[in-house]
Scaffold this active site. Structure first.
Site, PDB file in Angstrom:
ATOM      1  N   GLY A  99       0.834  -1.195   0.000  1.00 35.00           N
ATOM      2  CA  GLY A  99       0.000   0.000   0.000  1.00 35.00           C
ATOM      3  C   GLY A  99       0.865   1.240   0.000  1.00 35.00           C
ATOM      4  O   GLY A  99       1.983   1.227  -0.509  1.00 35.00           O
ATOM      5  N   CYS A 100       0.362   2.288   0.579  1.00 36.86           N
ATOM      6  CA  CYS A 100       1.068   3.562   0.607  1.00 36.86           C
ATOM      7  C   CYS A 100       2.384   3.430   1.377  1.00 36.86           C
ATOM      8  O   CYS A 100       2.414   2.909   2.496  1.00 36.86           O
ATOM      9  CB  CYS A 100       0.187   4.618   1.266  1.00 36.86           C
ATOM     10  SG  CYS A 100       0.983   6.222   1.439  1.00 36.86           S
ATOM     11  N   PHE A 101       3.461   3.924   0.805  1.00 38.24           N
ATOM     12  CA  PHE A 101       4.764   3.791   1.461  1.00 38.24           C
ATOM     13  C   PHE A 101       4.854   4.586   2.756  1.00 38.24           C
ATOM     14  O   PHE A 101       5.658   4.276   3.620  1.00 38.24           O
ATOM     15  CB  PHE A 101       5.941   4.078   0.536  1.00 38.24           C
ATOM     16  CG  PHE A 101       5.879   5.306  -0.337  1.00 38.24           C
ATOM     17  CD1 PHE A 101       5.285   6.489   0.048  1.00 38.24           C
ATOM     18  CD2 PHE A 101       6.469   5.253  -1.592  1.00 38.24           C
ATOM     19  CE1 PHE A 101       5.263   7.609  -0.779  1.00 38.24           C
ATOM     20  CE2 PHE A 101       6.460   6.363  -2.437  1.00 38.24           C
ATOM     21  CZ  PHE A 101       5.850   7.549  -2.022  1.00 38.24           C
ATOM     22  N   TRP A 102       4.034   5.605   2.931  1.00 41.44           N
ATOM     23  CA  TRP A 102       4.054   6.374   4.188  1.00 41.44           C
ATOM     24  C   TRP A 102       3.722   5.470   5.377  1.00 41.44           C
ATOM     25  O   TRP A 102       4.282   5.620   6.456  1.00 41.44           O
ATOM     26  CB  TRP A 102       3.056   7.509   4.155  1.00 41.44           C
ATOM     27  CG  TRP A 102       3.291   8.563   3.132  1.00 41.44           C
ATOM     28  CD1 TRP A 102       4.444   8.824   2.430  1.00 41.44           C
ATOM     29  CD2 TRP A 102       2.328   9.512   2.671  1.00 41.44           C
ATOM     30  NE1 TRP A 102       4.247   9.876   1.579  1.00 41.44           N
ATOM     31  CE2 TRP A 102       2.955  10.320   1.707  1.00 41.44           C
ATOM     32  CE3 TRP A 102       1.000   9.756   2.985  1.00 41.44           C
ATOM     33  CZ2 TRP A 102       2.298  11.361   1.059  1.00 41.44           C
ATOM     34  CZ3 TRP A 102       0.341  10.787   2.342  1.00 41.44           C
ATOM     35  CH2 TRP A 102       0.992  11.583   1.397  1.00 41.44           C
ATOM     36  N   CYS A 103       2.791   4.531   5.171  1.00 42.50           N
ATOM     37  CA  CYS A 103       2.383   3.629   6.257  1.00 42.50           C
ATOM     38  C   CYS A 103       3.525   2.704   6.666  1.00 42.50           C
ATOM     39  O   CYS A 103       3.840   2.564   7.846  1.00 42.50           O
ATOM     40  CB  CYS A 103       1.177   2.798   5.830  1.00 42.50           C
ATOM     41  SG  CYS A 103      -0.323   3.752   5.532  1.00 42.50           S
TER      42      CYS A 103
END
Length: 178
Positions: free
Chosen positions: A11-15
């Site tokens: 998913g989103c790399f920020w997570c």
């Protein structure tokens, strides 16, 4: 200091970045892109789904403090490995679940864990996580690095990243940095 690397996309790399920055033995986490067919992709190009890249993190870690297997166990808790090309409201091939192995040992370890989770019927649906040898990793733009640390009260961070960090802290308290 001993150091190894791992590349994961869920998913989103920020997570993923926000979680792995809190893991003992993790020395550095870089958000980036891998698995596409053009060099040095931009965020906009990756989001257009025209490059084939996934949002990933490159994790540098001390294997005497945290094992590759432990990093994978965290990975399978903080995202849904049964959804193809999306996580929550994030939809697109760039959000696919993928483990990019950097060695034959990592490849076999990842495949073994997937087999174990499937045999235990750990998830109600089949795991769709792709497990392959790592392609070229490209760091994301500077504004994506340390995103949660720099923007903890941004809406997406509060609604999506924060709960994943909390889940990690609750589930893996023994692996939390001091």
């Amino acid at each position: 200091m001993i150091s190894e690397k791992a590349i994961l996309g869920g998913g989103c790399f920020w997570c993923l970045e926000a979680v792995y920055q809190r893991v003992q033995g993790v020395q550095h986490v870089i958000s980036g892109y891998a698995g596409g067919h053009i060099e040095n992709p931009s965020y906009e190009a990756v989001c257009s789904e025209s490059t084939g890249h996934a949002e990933v993190v490159q994790i540098e870690f001390d294997p005497t403090a945290v094992t590759y297997r432990q990093l994978l166990e965290i990975f399978f808790v903080i995202h849904d490995p049964t959804t193809l090309n999306y996580q929550g409201n994030d939809v697109g091939t760039q959000y696919r679940s993928v483990i990019y192995a950097l060695s034959e040992q990592q490849l076999q370890s990842a495949k073994e864990l997937v087999r174990e989770l499937e045999a235990q019927r750990h998830f109600s649906d089949p795991i769709v996580t792709e497990v392959i040898m790592a392609p070229v990793f490209y760091p994301a733009e500077d504004y994506h690095q340390n995103y949660y640390r720099n923007h903890p009260f941004q809406g997406y961070c509060m609604a999506v990243v924060g709960p994943k960090v909390s889940k990690f802290k609750k589930t893996f308290a023994t692996l939390l940095k001091d």
